[in-house]
Design an enzyme around this catalytic site. Structure first.
Site, PDB file in Angstrom:
ATOM      1  CG  HIS A  75       0.051   3.941   4.816  1.00 33.79           C
ATOM      2  ND1 HIS A  75      -0.632   3.193   5.732  1.00 33.79           N
ATOM      3  CD2 HIS A  75      -0.863   4.796   4.266  1.00 33.79           C
ATOM      4  CE1 HIS A  75      -1.907   3.568   5.758  1.00 33.79           C
ATOM      5  NE2 HIS A  75      -2.070   4.532   4.871  1.00 33.79           N
TER       6      HIS A  75
ATOM      7  CG  ASP B 227       5.161   2.572   7.312  1.00 29.29           C
ATOM      8  OD1 ASP B 227       4.255   3.032   6.578  1.00 29.29           O
ATOM      9  OD2 ASP B 227       4.957   1.682   8.156  1.00 29.29           O
ATOM     10  CG  HIS B 228       4.461  -0.379   4.071  1.00 26.05           C
ATOM     11  ND1 HIS B 228       4.506  -1.723   4.328  1.00 26.05           N
ATOM     12  CD2 HIS B 228       3.992   0.204   5.199  1.00 26.05           C
ATOM     13  CE1 HIS B 228       4.079  -1.949   5.557  1.00 26.05           C
ATOM     14  NE2 HIS B 228       3.758  -0.793   6.106  1.00 26.05           N
TER      15      HIS B 228
ATOM     16  CG  HIS C 299      -0.348  -0.009   2.539  1.00 24.59           C
ATOM     17  ND1 HIS C 299       0.526  -0.976   2.971  1.00 24.59           N
ATOM     18  CD2 HIS C 299      -0.469   0.870   3.569  1.00 24.59           C
ATOM     19  CE1 HIS C 299       0.901  -0.710   4.213  1.00 24.59           C
ATOM     20  NE2 HIS C 299       0.320   0.422   4.600  1.00 24.59           N
TER      21      HIS C 299
HETATM   22 ZN   LIG Z   1       0.176   1.286   6.573  1.00 23.40          ZN
END
Ligand SMILES: [Zn+2]
Length: 265
Positions: free
Chosen positions: A67, A69-70, A65
């Site tokens: 976000h 941090d990914h 996804h």
């Molecule tokens: Zn997330």
């Protein structure tokens, strides 16, 4: 058929939402895919690129996804590995990014993953299923050590629960989450998470019995046992519950924005 191997490279971005750090998974046999590049952290991305290229060509970089941090490290990892980035089609927002749809197959040499659309934590959330290896890469849909925050409006509690039930029906032996350690009892884990959400919903309905309240006002009672640093995120998840219950006709919303309160119908 030979089975693909899985290697974990963990980013050093621990925190209240990321647990011990973002897990970057490398999956493959003769070629690889990277699942969730993680944050834009040069040392981490170098380590991911080296580890993946040691197995073979990197066929694709997948994000569960959007976000940060990914996904934040995705472009840099694409440079380091010469591999294309592939994300849910609604977030494939520029040329060169491959759009993924539910049930799309991603091939890397002799190994293969299937994209499974699992909205809830984020509307573009994908899990990746390795059918032969009976593994599921779960991103932030199912975590270990921390709970998924459902942050409206992109996060949606009704969709999250539907996606949990969907994942519970897949034939897998092991879940590989975006944060925390692998989970070896998938069915039990899914049942626990659904039970946890049901219990939270009952607590919210009980807490609203005396009269209307804002989600943020309910948090100190509902999350009394949790560290205060997670209370802001908890308020979002309580809001997500309230919106779901409103959609079901069990609550009524009063006002909007941060001041929105909810009462029993
Ligand atoms: Zn997330």
């Amino acid at each position: 058929m030979d089975q693909a191997t899985v290697t974990l490279v963990r980013a050093s971005n621990p925190g209240p939402l990321t647990g011990s750090g973002t897990n970057t998974w490398i999956f493959g046999l003769d070629e690889t895919v990277v699942i969730d590049p993680g944050p834009l952290e040069e040392e981490h991305l170098q380590r991911v690129a080296e580890t993946a290229l040691r197995v073979g060509r990197v066929a694709a970089i997948l994000c569960t996804h959007h976000h940060q941090d990914h996904r934040a490290g995705a472009d840099r990892l694409a440079e380091l590995t010469a591999a294309p980035l592939a994300v849910f089609y609604q977030r494939a927002d520029r040329a060169g990014v491959l759009p993924l749809h539910d049930q799309d197959r991603i091939l890397a040499g002799r190994s293969e993953l299937v994209a499974i659309h699992t909205p809830g934590h984020a509307s573009d959330h994908l899990c990746f299923l390795a059918e032969r290896e009976r593994l599921l890469f779960t991103g932030d849909h199912i975590l270990s050590g921390t709970t998924s925050v459902i942050w409206p409006p992109d996060g949606d509690m009704a969709q999250y629960l539907a996606s949990l039930r969907h994942v519970g029906e897949l034939a897998v032996d092991r879940l590989l989450p975006g944060h925390g350690e692998p989970i070896d009892n998938p069915a039990e884990m899914v049942a626990t998470l659904i039970g946890h959400r049901r219990a939270r919903e009952e607590q919210i309905l009980a807490a609203l019995r005396p009269g209307p309240a804002r989600p943020v006002d309910l948090v100190p009672t509902l999350y009394a046992g949790y560290r205060k640093e997670v209370w802001d995120f908890a308020a979002q998840t309580v809001l997500a519950h309230c919106l779901k219950l409103t959609g079901e006709g069990r609550l009524r919303q009063l006002g909007g924005g941060d001041e929105a309160a909810f009462e029993l119908t």
